[in-house]
Write an enzyme that holds these catalytic residues in place. Structure first.
Site, PDB file in Angstrom:
ATOM      1  N   ARG A  70     -34.586   4.583 -37.868  1.00 30.32           N
ATOM      2  CA  ARG A  70     -34.347   5.968 -38.264  1.00 30.32           C
ATOM      3  C   ARG A  70     -32.843   6.219 -38.362  1.00 30.32           C
ATOM      4  O   ARG A  70     -32.060   5.649 -37.572  1.00 30.32           O
ATOM      5  CB  ARG A  70     -34.931   6.947 -37.242  1.00 30.32           C
ATOM      6  CG  ARG A  70     -36.436   7.088 -37.315  1.00 30.32           C
ATOM      7  CD  ARG A  70     -36.913   7.790 -38.591  1.00 30.32           C
ATOM      8  NE  ARG A  70     -38.350   7.945 -38.648  1.00 30.32           N
ATOM      9  CZ  ARG A  70     -39.197   7.105 -39.263  1.00 30.32           C
ATOM     10  NH1 ARG A  70     -38.738   6.036 -39.873  1.00 30.32           N
ATOM     11  NH2 ARG A  70     -40.475   7.345 -39.289  1.00 30.32           N
ATOM     12  N   HIS A 115     -35.016   4.103 -47.933  1.00 33.18           N
ATOM     13  CA  HIS A 115     -36.170   4.209 -47.021  1.00 33.18           C
ATOM     14  C   HIS A 115     -37.420   3.607 -47.672  1.00 33.18           C
ATOM     15  O   HIS A 115     -38.439   4.290 -47.854  1.00 33.18           O
ATOM     16  CB  HIS A 115     -36.414   5.672 -46.607  1.00 33.18           C
ATOM     17  CG  HIS A 115     -37.229   5.802 -45.344  1.00 33.18           C
ATOM     18  ND1 HIS A 115     -37.022   6.782 -44.409  1.00 33.18           N
ATOM     19  CD2 HIS A 115     -38.263   5.060 -44.869  1.00 33.18           C
ATOM     20  CE1 HIS A 115     -37.901   6.644 -43.422  1.00 33.18           C
ATOM     21  NE2 HIS A 115     -38.662   5.602 -43.682  1.00 33.18           N
TER      22      HIS A 115
HETATM   23  P1  NDP Z   1     -43.567   0.601 -31.382  1.00 34.66           P
HETATM   24  O1  NDP Z   1     -43.821   1.882 -30.661  1.00 34.66           O
HETATM   25  O2  NDP Z   1     -44.678  -0.365 -31.539  1.00 34.66           O
HETATM   26  O3  NDP Z   1     -42.361  -0.177 -30.671  1.00 34.66           O
HETATM   27  C1  NDP Z   1     -41.259   0.470 -30.145  1.00 34.66           C
HETATM   28  C2  NDP Z   1     -40.465  -0.505 -29.295  1.00 34.66           C
HETATM   29  O4  NDP Z   1     -39.256   0.147 -28.877  1.00 34.66           O
HETATM   30  C3  NDP Z   1     -41.211  -0.923 -28.009  1.00 34.66           C
HETATM   31  O5  NDP Z   1     -40.986  -2.288 -27.756  1.00 34.66           O
HETATM   32  C4  NDP Z   1     -40.543  -0.073 -26.928  1.00 34.66           C
HETATM   33  O6  NDP Z   1     -40.537  -0.662 -25.647  1.00 34.66           O
HETATM   34  C5  NDP Z   1     -39.118   0.004 -27.462  1.00 34.66           C
HETATM   35  N1  NDP Z   1     -38.426   1.178 -26.907  1.00 34.66           N
HETATM   36  C6  NDP Z   1     -38.697   2.483 -27.094  1.00 34.66           C
HETATM   37  N2  NDP Z   1     -37.847   3.252 -26.387  1.00 34.66           N
HETATM   38  C7  NDP Z   1     -37.015   2.408 -25.748  1.00 34.66           C
HETATM   39  C8  NDP Z   1     -35.935   2.587 -24.868  1.00 34.66           C
HETATM   40  N3  NDP Z   1     -35.520   3.805 -24.488  1.00 34.66           N
HETATM   41  N4  NDP Z   1     -35.314   1.495 -24.386  1.00 34.66           N
HETATM   42  C9  NDP Z   1     -35.719   0.251 -24.732  1.00 34.66           C
HETATM   43  N5  NDP Z   1     -36.754   0.004 -25.586  1.00 34.66           N
HETATM   44  C10 NDP Z   1     -37.387   1.076 -26.082  1.00 34.66           C
HETATM   45  O7  NDP Z   1     -42.977   1.011 -32.807  1.00 34.66           O
HETATM   46  P2  NDP Z   1     -43.120   0.224 -34.206  1.00 34.66           P
HETATM   47  O8  NDP Z   1     -42.661  -1.161 -34.010  1.00 34.66           O
HETATM   48  O9  NDP Z   1     -44.458   0.455 -34.790  1.00 34.66           O
HETATM   49  O10 NDP Z   1     -42.078   1.048 -35.113  1.00 34.66           O
HETATM   50  C11 NDP Z   1     -40.712   1.130 -34.798  1.00 34.66           C
HETATM   51  C12 NDP Z   1     -40.010   2.125 -35.704  1.00 34.66           C
HETATM   52  O11 NDP Z   1     -39.848   1.582 -37.013  1.00 34.66           O
HETATM   53  C13 NDP Z   1     -40.761   3.430 -35.983  1.00 34.66           C
HETATM   54  O12 NDP Z   1     -40.634   4.339 -34.913  1.00 34.66           O
HETATM   55  C14 NDP Z   1     -40.082   3.928 -37.237  1.00 34.66           C
HETATM   56  O13 NDP Z   1     -38.988   4.742 -36.878  1.00 34.66           O
HETATM   57  C15 NDP Z   1     -39.566   2.664 -37.905  1.00 34.66           C
HETATM   58  N6  NDP Z   1     -40.221   2.409 -39.202  1.00 34.66           N
HETATM   59  C16 NDP Z   1     -39.461   2.433 -40.339  1.00 34.66           C
HETATM   60  C17 NDP Z   1     -40.010   2.168 -41.571  1.00 34.66           C
HETATM   61  C18 NDP Z   1     -39.173   2.095 -42.797  1.00 34.66           C
HETATM   62  O14 NDP Z   1     -39.699   2.034 -43.905  1.00 34.66           O
HETATM   63  N7  NDP Z   1     -37.858   2.067 -42.686  1.00 34.66           N
HETATM   64  C19 NDP Z   1     -41.455   1.917 -41.728  1.00 34.66           C
HETATM   65  C20 NDP Z   1     -42.171   1.857 -40.459  1.00 34.66           C
HETATM   66  C21 NDP Z   1     -41.563   2.122 -39.250  1.00 34.66           C
HETATM   67  P3  NDP Z   1     -41.898  -0.884 -24.800  1.00 34.66           P
HETATM   68  O15 NDP Z   1     -42.686  -1.888 -25.619  1.00 34.66           O
HETATM   69  O16 NDP Z   1     -41.459  -1.430 -23.508  1.00 34.66           O
HETATM   70  O17 NDP Z   1     -42.574   0.442 -24.742  1.00 34.66           O
HETATM   71  C1  OXD Z   2     -42.730   5.060 -41.004  1.00 36.12           C
HETATM   72  C2  OXD Z   2     -41.807   5.134 -42.130  1.00 36.12           C
HETATM   73  O1  OXD Z   2     -42.403   5.500 -39.907  1.00 36.12           O
HETATM   74  O2  OXD Z   2     -42.238   4.964 -43.282  1.00 36.12           O
HETATM   75  O3  OXD Z   2     -43.829   4.501 -41.207  1.00 36.12           O
HETATM   76  O4  OXD Z   2     -40.611   5.340 -41.921  1.00 36.12           O
END
Ligand code: NDP
Ligand code: OXD
Length: 313
Positions: free
Chosen positions: A228, A276
Protein backbone atom coordinates in the site's frame (compact mmCIF):
# COMPACT_ATOMS: atom_id res chain seq x y z
CA UNK A 1 -40.52 -10.07 0.08
CA UNK A 2 -38.08 -12.70 -1.17
CA UNK A 3 -36.21 -14.77 1.40
CA UNK A 4 -33.09 -14.78 -0.74
CA UNK A 5 -30.24 -12.87 0.90
CA UNK A 6 -29.77 -9.30 -0.36
CA UNK A 7 -26.25 -8.38 -1.48
CA UNK A 8 -25.32 -4.75 -2.12
CA UNK A 9 -22.31 -3.94 -4.30
CA UNK A 10 -20.67 -0.68 -3.29
CA UNK A 11 -18.18 -0.28 -6.12
CA UNK A 12 -17.62 1.90 -9.18
CA UNK A 13 -20.28 1.02 -11.79
CA UNK A 14 -17.67 -0.22 -14.28
CA UNK A 15 -16.49 -2.80 -11.73
CA UNK A 16 -20.07 -3.85 -10.99
CA UNK A 17 -20.52 -4.63 -14.70
CA UNK A 18 -17.60 -7.09 -14.55
CA UNK A 19 -18.93 -8.91 -11.49
CA UNK A 20 -22.67 -9.03 -12.11
CA UNK A 21 -22.67 -11.83 -14.72
CA UNK A 22 -21.07 -14.17 -12.17
CA UNK A 23 -23.21 -13.10 -9.22
CA UNK A 24 -26.46 -13.33 -11.15
CA UNK A 25 -26.13 -17.13 -11.25
CA UNK A 26 -26.40 -17.30 -7.44
CA UNK A 27 -29.46 -17.49 -5.25
CA UNK A 28 -29.12 -13.83 -4.23
CA UNK A 29 -30.84 -10.51 -4.84
CA UNK A 30 -28.01 -8.29 -6.02
CA UNK A 31 -28.22 -4.48 -5.87
CA UNK A 32 -25.66 -1.96 -7.08
CA UNK A 33 -25.29 1.17 -4.96
CA UNK A 34 -25.76 4.25 -7.16
CA UNK A 35 -27.65 2.30 -9.82
CA UNK A 36 -30.52 0.41 -8.15
CA UNK A 37 -33.28 1.33 -5.72
CA UNK A 38 -33.03 -0.63 -2.49
CA UNK A 39 -34.04 -0.22 1.15
CA UNK A 40 -31.13 0.14 3.56
CA UNK A 41 -33.03 -2.05 6.05
CA UNK A 42 -33.08 -4.95 3.60
CA UNK A 43 -29.34 -5.29 2.99
CA UNK A 44 -27.78 -8.43 4.48
CA UNK A 45 -24.36 -8.43 2.81
CA UNK A 46 -22.04 -5.89 1.20
CA UNK A 47 -19.29 -6.40 -1.35
CA UNK A 48 -16.88 -3.48 -1.66
CA UNK A 49 -13.25 -2.32 -1.62
CA UNK A 50 -13.15 1.32 -0.51
CA UNK A 51 -16.72 2.18 0.55
CA UNK A 52 -17.53 5.85 1.22
CA UNK A 53 -16.69 6.64 4.87
CA UNK A 54 -19.73 6.38 7.14
CA UNK A 55 -21.79 4.45 4.58
CA UNK A 56 -21.70 0.94 6.07
CA UNK A 57 -23.01 2.07 9.43
CA UNK A 58 -26.23 3.19 7.69
CA UNK A 59 -27.17 -0.45 6.96
CA UNK A 60 -28.87 -1.67 10.17
CA UNK A 61 -29.24 -5.37 9.27
CA UNK A 62 -25.82 -5.90 7.76
CA UNK A 63 -24.48 -9.40 8.56
CA UNK A 64 -21.08 -9.56 6.80
CA UNK A 65 -18.92 -7.35 4.59
CA UNK A 66 -16.82 -8.94 1.80
CA UNK A 67 -13.68 -7.25 0.49
CA UNK A 68 -13.04 -7.33 -3.25
CA UNK A 69 -9.34 -7.27 -2.49
CA UNK A 70 -6.83 -8.90 -0.16
CA UNK A 71 -6.10 -5.64 1.69
CA UNK A 72 -8.84 -4.25 3.94
CA UNK A 73 -7.32 -0.89 4.89
CA UNK A 74 -9.92 0.79 2.64
CA UNK A 75 -12.62 -0.36 5.10
CA UNK A 76 -10.78 0.15 8.35
CA UNK A 77 -9.74 3.71 7.43
CA UNK A 78 -13.40 4.60 8.02
CA UNK A 79 -13.66 5.64 11.69
CA UNK A 80 -17.35 4.65 11.54
CA UNK A 81 -16.75 1.15 10.17
CA UNK A 82 -19.12 -1.08 12.22
CA UNK A 83 -16.43 -3.26 13.81
CA UNK A 84 -18.91 -5.73 15.28
CA UNK A 85 -19.77 -6.87 11.71
CA UNK A 86 -17.46 -9.56 10.29
CA UNK A 87 -15.24 -8.31 7.47
CA UNK A 88 -14.01 -11.10 5.17
CA UNK A 89 -11.06 -10.51 2.86
CA UNK A 90 -10.38 -12.08 -0.54
CA UNK A 91 -7.65 -14.73 -0.49
CA UNK A 92 -6.95 -16.53 -3.74
CA UNK A 93 -3.97 -18.65 -4.86
CA UNK A 94 -4.29 -17.18 -8.37
CA UNK A 95 -3.99 -13.63 -6.96
CA UNK A 96 -0.98 -14.68 -4.86
CA UNK A 97 0.61 -16.31 -7.94
CA UNK A 98 0.24 -13.12 -9.95
CA UNK A 99 1.62 -11.00 -7.11
CA UNK A 100 4.59 -13.37 -6.86
CA UNK A 101 5.11 -13.08 -10.64
CA UNK A 102 5.23 -9.29 -10.38
CA UNK A 103 7.76 -9.43 -7.56
CA UNK A 104 9.97 -11.97 -9.37
CA UNK A 105 9.80 -9.89 -12.57
CA UNK A 106 10.95 -6.70 -10.86
CA UNK A 107 13.68 -8.41 -8.85
CA UNK A 108 15.06 -10.00 -12.02
CA UNK A 109 14.82 -6.82 -14.11
CA UNK A 110 17.08 -5.11 -11.57
CA UNK A 111 19.27 -8.12 -10.79
CA UNK A 112 19.99 -8.76 -14.50
CA UNK A 113 20.50 -5.04 -15.36
CA UNK A 114 17.61 -5.01 -17.86
CA UNK A 115 17.44 -1.21 -18.04
CA UNK A 116 21.17 -0.84 -18.64
CA UNK A 117 21.10 -3.40 -21.47
CA UNK A 118 18.19 -1.56 -23.07
CA UNK A 119 20.42 1.52 -23.13
CA UNK A 120 23.48 -0.30 -24.49
CA UNK A 121 21.37 -1.88 -27.22
CA UNK A 122 20.24 1.60 -28.28
CA UNK A 123 23.95 2.45 -28.69
CA UNK A 124 24.71 -0.85 -30.53
CA UNK A 125 27.23 -1.50 -27.74
CA UNK A 126 28.30 -5.06 -26.76
CA UNK A 127 28.44 -4.46 -22.98
CA UNK A 128 29.47 -7.89 -21.75
CA UNK A 129 31.04 -6.52 -18.57
CA UNK A 130 27.75 -5.85 -16.73
CA UNK A 131 27.46 -9.19 -15.00
CA UNK A 132 24.86 -9.61 -12.25
CA UNK A 133 25.94 -9.95 -8.66
CA UNK A 134 26.02 -13.65 -7.76
CA UNK A 135 22.47 -14.83 -7.06
CA UNK A 136 23.66 -16.66 -3.95
CA UNK A 137 25.02 -13.34 -2.62
CA UNK A 138 21.85 -11.35 -3.36
CA UNK A 139 19.70 -11.40 -0.26
CA UNK A 140 15.97 -10.92 -0.54
CA UNK A 141 13.92 -9.63 2.40
CA UNK A 142 10.14 -9.92 2.35
CA UNK A 143 8.25 -7.69 4.78
CA UNK A 144 5.10 -9.69 5.60
CA UNK A 145 5.25 -13.48 5.27
CA UNK A 146 1.50 -13.95 4.79
CA UNK A 147 -0.43 -15.48 1.90
CA UNK A 148 1.31 -13.41 -0.77
CA UNK A 149 4.69 -12.73 0.86
CA UNK A 150 5.23 -16.45 1.43
CA UNK A 151 4.51 -17.31 -2.20
CA UNK A 152 6.74 -14.51 -3.50
CA UNK A 153 9.52 -15.63 -1.14
CA UNK A 154 9.21 -19.25 -2.23
CA UNK A 155 9.41 -18.36 -5.93
CA UNK A 156 12.57 -16.29 -5.34
CA UNK A 157 14.06 -19.03 -3.15
CA UNK A 158 13.44 -21.49 -6.01
CA UNK A 159 15.50 -19.21 -8.28
CA UNK A 160 18.46 -19.55 -5.91
CA UNK A 161 18.23 -16.31 -3.92
CA UNK A 162 18.74 -16.43 -0.15
CA UNK A 163 15.35 -15.29 1.19
CA UNK A 164 14.28 -13.98 4.60
CA UNK A 165 10.90 -12.82 5.78
CA UNK A 166 9.70 -10.59 8.59
CA UNK A 167 6.35 -11.13 10.30
CA UNK A 168 4.75 -10.73 13.70
CA UNK A 169 4.84 -14.43 14.50
CA UNK A 170 7.70 -16.84 13.76
CA UNK A 171 7.25 -18.87 10.53
CA UNK A 172 8.52 -22.24 9.38
CA UNK A 173 8.81 -22.02 5.60
CA UNK A 174 11.35 -24.34 3.97
CA UNK A 175 14.52 -22.49 2.98
CA UNK A 176 13.28 -19.08 4.17
CA UNK A 177 14.81 -17.48 7.25
CA UNK A 178 12.13 -16.14 9.58
CA UNK A 179 12.60 -12.90 11.51
CA UNK A 180 9.79 -12.01 13.91
CA UNK A 181 8.68 -8.89 15.72
CA UNK A 182 10.19 -5.48 16.31
CA UNK A 183 13.27 -6.87 18.08
CA UNK A 184 14.42 -8.63 14.91
CA UNK A 185 13.51 -5.86 12.46
CA UNK A 186 16.93 -4.18 12.29
CA UNK A 187 18.75 -7.47 11.68
CA UNK A 188 16.24 -8.37 8.96
CA UNK A 189 16.67 -5.01 7.21
CA UNK A 190 20.47 -5.24 7.39
CA UNK A 191 20.30 -8.54 5.48
CA UNK A 192 18.05 -7.32 2.62
CA UNK A 193 19.65 -6.36 -0.71
CA UNK A 194 16.13 -6.37 -2.12
CA UNK A 195 13.34 -5.27 0.22
CA UNK A 196 9.83 -6.29 -0.81
CA UNK A 197 6.91 -4.82 1.11
CA UNK A 198 3.92 -7.17 1.37
CA UNK A 199 2.53 -6.03 4.70
CA UNK A 200 -1.07 -5.04 5.34
CA UNK A 201 -1.52 -1.31 6.01
CA UNK A 202 -2.27 -0.91 9.72
CA UNK A 203 -1.42 1.62 12.44
CA UNK A 204 1.72 -0.45 13.14
CA UNK A 205 2.97 -0.58 9.56
CA UNK A 206 2.01 2.86 8.21
CA UNK A 207 5.13 4.72 7.05
CA UNK A 208 7.41 1.74 7.74
CA UNK A 209 9.42 2.55 4.60
CA UNK A 210 11.10 5.78 5.72
CA UNK A 211 14.49 7.49 6.03
CA UNK A 212 15.32 5.71 9.29
CA UNK A 213 14.48 2.23 8.01
CA UNK A 214 16.16 2.84 4.62
CA UNK A 215 19.35 3.64 6.54
CA UNK A 216 19.19 0.09 8.00
CA UNK A 217 19.38 -1.44 4.50
CA UNK A 218 22.75 -2.27 2.93
CA UNK A 219 24.01 0.35 0.45
CA UNK A 220 22.65 -0.16 -3.09
CA UNK A 221 19.56 -2.04 -1.93
CA UNK A 222 16.49 -2.06 -4.13
CA UNK A 223 12.98 -1.47 -2.72
CA UNK A 224 9.76 -2.93 -4.12
CA UNK A 225 6.48 -1.68 -2.63
CA UNK A 226 3.56 -3.72 -3.79
CA UNK A 227 1.45 -3.48 -0.63
CA UNK A 228 0.00 0.00 0.00
CA UNK A 229 1.12 3.56 -0.68
CA UNK A 230 0.68 4.36 3.02
CA UNK A 231 3.67 2.15 3.86
CA UNK A 232 6.06 4.51 2.11
CA UNK A 233 7.10 8.08 2.84
CA UNK A 234 7.61 8.99 -0.79
CA UNK A 235 9.89 12.01 -0.13
CA UNK A 236 12.20 9.87 2.01
CA UNK A 237 12.53 7.34 -0.82
CA UNK A 238 13.50 10.06 -3.30
CA UNK A 239 16.11 11.39 -0.85
CA UNK A 240 17.59 7.90 -0.27
CA UNK A 241 17.82 7.33 -4.05
CA UNK A 242 19.31 10.77 -4.74
CA UNK A 243 21.92 10.36 -2.00
CA UNK A 244 23.05 7.11 -3.68
CA UNK A 245 22.19 4.95 -0.66
CA UNK A 246 19.45 3.02 -2.51
CA UNK A 247 19.95 1.72 -6.06
CA UNK A 248 16.32 1.93 -7.17
CA UNK A 249 12.69 1.16 -6.46
CA UNK A 250 9.62 -0.33 -8.06
CA UNK A 251 6.30 1.07 -6.85
CA UNK A 252 2.86 -0.30 -7.66
CA UNK A 253 0.94 1.53 -4.93
CA UNK A 254 0.91 5.19 -3.88
CA UNK A 255 -0.20 7.60 -1.17
CA UNK A 256 -2.63 9.09 -3.72
CA UNK A 257 -4.11 6.90 -6.45
CA UNK A 258 -4.25 7.57 -9.33
CA UNK A 259 -0.73 8.95 -8.91
CA UNK A 260 -1.02 12.68 -9.76
CA UNK A 261 0.66 13.71 -13.04
CA UNK A 262 2.75 16.21 -11.06
CA UNK A 263 4.30 13.52 -8.84
CA UNK A 264 8.12 13.45 -9.10
CA UNK A 265 7.93 9.64 -8.85
CA UNK A 266 6.83 9.35 -12.50
CA UNK A 267 10.02 10.80 -13.94
CA UNK A 268 12.60 9.70 -11.39
CA UNK A 269 15.35 7.80 -13.25
CA UNK A 270 15.68 5.18 -10.50
CA UNK A 271 11.98 4.49 -10.00
CA UNK A 272 9.70 2.13 -11.92
CA UNK A 273 6.01 3.06 -11.56
CA UNK A 274 3.08 0.75 -12.31
CA UNK A 275 -0.58 1.73 -11.72
CA UNK A 276 -1.67 -0.68 -8.94
CA UNK A 277 -1.79 -3.65 -11.28
CA UNK A 278 0.53 -6.16 -9.61
CA UNK A 279 -2.52 -8.42 -9.43
CA UNK A 280 -6.20 -7.76 -10.00
CA UNK A 281 -8.90 -9.85 -8.31
CA UNK A 282 -10.50 -12.07 -10.95
CA UNK A 283 -14.26 -11.25 -10.96
CA UNK A 284 -15.32 -14.87 -11.59
CA UNK A 285 -13.15 -16.28 -8.80
CA UNK A 286 -14.01 -13.46 -6.44
CA UNK A 287 -17.75 -13.69 -7.16
CA UNK A 288 -17.66 -17.40 -6.31
CA UNK A 289 -15.72 -16.56 -3.18
CA UNK A 290 -18.50 -14.18 -2.09
CA UNK A 291 -21.25 -16.66 -2.99
CA UNK A 292 -19.50 -19.33 -0.88
CA UNK A 293 -18.92 -16.80 1.89
CA UNK A 294 -22.61 -15.92 2.04
CA UNK A 295 -23.48 -19.63 2.20
CA UNK A 296 -21.07 -19.91 5.19
CA UNK A 297 -22.67 -16.91 6.87
CA UNK A 298 -26.22 -18.17 6.27
CA UNK A 299 -25.21 -21.42 8.03
CA UNK A 300 -23.95 -19.32 10.95
CA UNK A 301 -20.29 -20.30 10.37
CA UNK A 302 -17.31 -18.02 10.82
CA UNK A 303 -15.37 -17.54 7.58
CA UNK A 304 -11.67 -18.49 7.82
CA UNK A 305 -10.65 -15.17 6.17
CA UNK A 306 -12.42 -13.00 8.73
CA UNK A 307 -10.30 -9.98 9.61
CA UNK A 308 -9.07 -9.75 13.20
CA UNK A 309 -10.18 -6.23 14.13
CA UNK A 310 -7.66 -5.99 16.97
CA UNK A 311 -4.75 -6.55 14.53
CA UNK A 312 -6.33 -4.67 11.60
CA UNK A 313 -5.69 -7.44 9.03
P1 NDP B 1 -1.68 -11.55 5.00
O1 NDP B 1 -2.60 -11.00 6.04
O2 NDP B 1 -1.84 -12.95 4.57
O3 NDP B 1 -0.16 -11.38 5.50
C1 NDP B 1 0.28 -10.27 6.20
C2 NDP B 1 1.66 -10.55 6.76
O4 NDP B 1 2.15 -9.34 7.36
C3 NDP B 1 1.64 -11.62 7.88
O5 NDP B 1 2.77 -12.44 7.75
C4 NDP B 1 1.73 -10.79 9.16
O6 NDP B 1 2.36 -11.45 10.23
C5 NDP B 1 2.60 -9.63 8.69
N1 NDP B 1 2.39 -8.46 9.56
C6 NDP B 1 1.28 -7.72 9.73
N2 NDP B 1 1.48 -6.75 10.63
C7 NDP B 1 2.76 -6.87 11.03
C8 NDP B 1 3.57 -6.17 11.94
N3 NDP B 1 3.10 -5.12 12.65
N4 NDP B 1 4.84 -6.57 12.12
C9 NDP B 1 5.34 -7.63 11.44
N5 NDP B 1 4.61 -8.35 10.54
C10 NDP B 1 3.35 -7.97 10.34
O7 NDP B 1 -1.79 -10.56 3.75
P2 NDP B 1 -1.61 -10.91 2.19
O8 NDP B 1 -0.30 -11.57 2.01
O9 NDP B 1 -2.82 -11.57 1.67
O10 NDP B 1 -1.59 -9.43 1.56
C11 NDP B 1 -0.62 -8.48 1.91
C12 NDP B 1 -0.96 -7.12 1.32
O11 NDP B 1 -0.71 -7.11 -0.08
C13 NDP B 1 -2.43 -6.70 1.39
O12 NDP B 1 -2.76 -6.22 2.67
C14 NDP B 1 -2.51 -5.63 0.33
O13 NDP B 1 -2.22 -4.38 0.92
C15 NDP B 1 -1.40 -5.99 -0.64
N6 NDP B 1 -1.93 -6.36 -1.97
C16 NDP B 1 -1.61 -5.58 -3.05
C17 NDP B 1 -2.04 -5.89 -4.31
C18 NDP B 1 -1.61 -5.10 -5.50
O14 NDP B 1 -2.14 -5.28 -6.59
N7 NDP B 1 -0.64 -4.22 -5.38
C19 NDP B 1 -2.92 -7.04 -4.56
C20 NDP B 1 -3.16 -7.85 -3.37
C21 NDP B 1 -2.69 -7.49 -2.12
P3 NDP B 1 1.70 -12.74 10.96
O15 NDP B 1 1.67 -13.81 9.89
O16 NDP B 1 2.61 -13.06 12.06
O17 NDP B 1 0.33 -12.32 11.37
C1 OXD C 1 -5.84 -5.95 -3.03
C2 OXD C 1 -5.43 -5.02 -4.08
O1 OXD C 1 -5.71 -5.64 -1.85
O2 OXD C 1 -5.83 -5.20 -5.24
O3 OXD C 1 -6.27 -7.06 -3.40
O4 OXD C 1 -4.68 -4.08 -3.80
Amino acid sequence: MSTRPNLLMVVPLTWAGLWLPFLSEANLNVFVHGRDDYKQDDIDYVLSFRPPPGFLKTLPKLKTVYSLGAGVDGFLADPDFPKQIPLVRFVDPQLSTEMAQYVVLHVLLQHRHAKAFEETQKQSKWAQMMLPRKTADTRIGVLGLGEIGTMAGERLRDLGFPVSGWSRSRKQVGGIKSYAGEDEFTAFMGASDFLICLLPLTDDTRGILNAKTFAMLPKDSYVINVARGGHLIEGHLIAALDSGHLAGATLDVFQTEPLPETSPLWKHPKIVVTPHVAAISDPRVAANFVIDGIAHAERGEKHPNTVDMSRGY
